[in-house]
Design an enzyme around this catalytic site. Structure first.
Site, mmCIF file in Angstrom:
data_model
loop_
_atom_site.group_PDB
_atom_site.id
_atom_site.type_symbol
_atom_site.label_atom_id
_atom_site.label_comp_id
_atom_site.label_asym_id
_atom_site.label_seq_id
_atom_site.Cartn_x
_atom_site.Cartn_y
_atom_site.Cartn_z
ATOM 1 N N ASP A 95 29.411 15.618 80.344
ATOM 2 C CA ASP A 95 28.652 16.414 79.389
ATOM 3 C C ASP A 95 27.386 16.923 80.079
ATOM 4 O OD1 ASP A 95 27.286 17.528 77.289
ATOM 5 O OD2 ASP A 95 27.362 15.753 75.999
ATOM 6 N N ASN B 107 28.696 27.537 83.517
ATOM 7 C CA ASN B 107 29.404 28.274 82.475
ATOM 8 C C ASN B 107 29.424 27.551 81.137
ATOM 9 O OD1 ASN B 107 31.577 30.353 81.598
ATOM 10 N ND2 ASN B 107 32.570 28.373 81.271
ATOM 11 N N ALA B 108 29.112 26.259 81.097
ATOM 12 C CA ALA B 108 29.204 25.492 79.853
ATOM 13 C C ALA B 108 28.239 26.052 78.810
ATOM 14 C CB ALA B 108 28.904 24.024 80.119
ATOM 15 N N ILE C 223 27.653 26.397 74.141
ATOM 16 C CA ILE C 223 28.113 26.372 72.758
ATOM 17 C C ILE C 223 27.320 27.423 71.997
ATOM 18 C CG2 ILE C 223 28.818 23.956 72.779
ATOM 19 C CD1 ILE C 223 26.169 23.245 71.437
ATOM 20 N N SER D 63 24.497 35.391 78.247
ATOM 21 C CA SER D 63 25.072 36.243 77.203
ATOM 22 C C SER D 63 24.200 37.473 77.058
ATOM 23 C CB SER D 63 25.147 35.505 75.864
ATOM 24 O OG SER D 63 25.468 36.413 74.807
ATOM 25 N N TYR E 203 20.863 30.535 69.733
ATOM 26 C CA TYR E 203 21.753 30.953 70.821
ATOM 27 C C TYR E 203 21.095 32.061 71.638
ATOM 28 C CZ TYR E 203 26.046 32.659 73.081
ATOM 29 O OH TYR E 203 26.995 33.050 73.987
ATOM 30 N N ALA F 232 17.883 32.657 71.918
ATOM 31 C CA ALA F 232 16.723 32.105 72.629
ATOM 32 C C ALA F 232 17.160 31.315 73.856
ATOM 33 C CB ALA F 232 15.917 31.209 71.682
#
Length: 348
Positions: free
Chosen positions: A105, A132-133, A135, A184, A197, A199
């Site tokens: 994790d 790349n991880a 959520i 992103s 997300y 931020a």
């Protein structure tokens, strides 16, 4: 000091604009020639070691396959060991020289260190680190019962990449390697109902732009800012208001609306190509870069459009936004990949 700043306010701005107009044409010509040479002579990653976080699904899974087809040796990191092993088996079939699977994790700093150290112990080198991880969270800020429910957003998306990079930096310097960062486009084009997300991605972009300046030519950095890409997130897997991960395709339709969703395979192919060519930035799909121009030159127009599309009326549900109505009116049949029409996501 006031006199100097006052003078610069009057003189500095037009002088800077004029100098930019004079400098940009030769600079752009140089960049074009350099890009062409990089396209002709990309980095050969055959036999090199690539560590990919978030490799069990979506973009990370496809990145493993793209590097495998270039005969790289892989280190795959994710929380789901069973899914990682499936990806590893497929990567070997596609041509990877070797693959090791490391359940972990990235929100845990100890796991970040352990994954990097295990990769070094096994291969004695590290050439590409692919952070790349991530959520996604969704929910209007004023409707969140407790902002602490979203703390994992920064733990995974921001600190996960920072901690992994910190552990890998000495080995990447030794190989004069490269960091590839999946951020992103919301980092510079914030979308309503995804404030945390947005931020986290803005912080990620600025951190790695700063690191690039500090490192100079020691380590290359490619910052990727995808739009909507085929993934568990675009299937509707979000961190919701209560702090739990849920699959909610109604919210997905309301959030994506009529934006076309790119295939993960195409995104991963473009990312690996950009990394091998030494590109500094990549936006996928390429047309999404025009949104940056709108955000810079007409921010009020962008904000008004987003409010009209995404914001629901008083007392209505968040999924009652006009964007969802447009998606259900036939838009998603045309603009979403077939895989998004099922709410099945990997759970192991």
């Amino acid at each position: 000091m006031d006199l100097v700043n006052g003078l610069l306010n009057w003189v500095g701005t037009p002088a800077m604009v004029a100098s930019l107009l004079l400098f940009y044409p030769p600079y752009y010509l140089f960049k074009t020639c350099y890009s062409f040479l990089s396209w002709l002579f990309p980095e050969d990653v055959a036999g090199k070691v690539v560590l990919i976080t978030g490799a069990s699904s979506g973009i990370g899974e496809q990145l493993a396959y793209q590097y495998a087809m270039k005969r790289a040796s892989l280190v795959l990191v994710s929380r789901r060991e069973s899914s990682l092993r499936q990806v590893a088996d497929r990567a070997i079939e596609l041509g990877a020289r070797d693959v090791i699977v490391l359940p972990g994790d990235v929100a845990n700093p100890d796991d970040c260190k352990r994954c990097v150290q295990t990769a070094i112990s096994h291969y004695d080198r590290l050439d590409h680190l692919v952070c790349n991880a991530g959520i996604a969270s969704v929910g209007a800020f004023q409707e969140i019962p407790d902002v602490k429910n979203y703390s994992s957003q920064l733990d995974v998306n921001f600190w996960g990449s920072v901690q992994t990079t910190f552990a890998a930096l000495p080995y990447l310097k030794r190989s004069r390697g490269r960091i590839v960062v999946t951020a992103s486009a919301t980092g510079w084009n914030p979308v309503p109902r995804m404030s945390f997300y947005n931020a986290a991605n803005a912080a990620l972009i600025n951190f790695f732009e700063t690191l690039r300046t500090e490192l100079g030519s020691e380590i290359g950095i490619t910052i990727v800012t995808p739009g909507w890409i085929e993934s568990e997130m675009s299937k509707g897997k979000y961190l919701k208001e209560q702090g739990e991960m849920e699959v909610d395709q109604e919210m997905r339709d309301a959030q994506i609306g009529l934006f076309p969703v790119e295939y993960a395979k195409n995104c991963a192919r473009a990312m690996v190509q950009a990394a091998c060519q030494g590109e500094r930035y990549l936006t996928v799909p390429a047309w999404f870069r025009t949104m940056y121009l709108w955000r810079v030159f007409a921010p009020e127009i962008v904000e008004t459009c987003y409010r009209l599309l995404y914001m629901h009326g008083h007392g209505a549900r968040q999924t009652d936004a006009p964007s969802k109505t447009m998606a259900e009116g036939g838009g998603k049949q045309l603009l979403y990949p077939p895989s998004l029409r099922s709410d099945d996501v990997k759970t192991d």
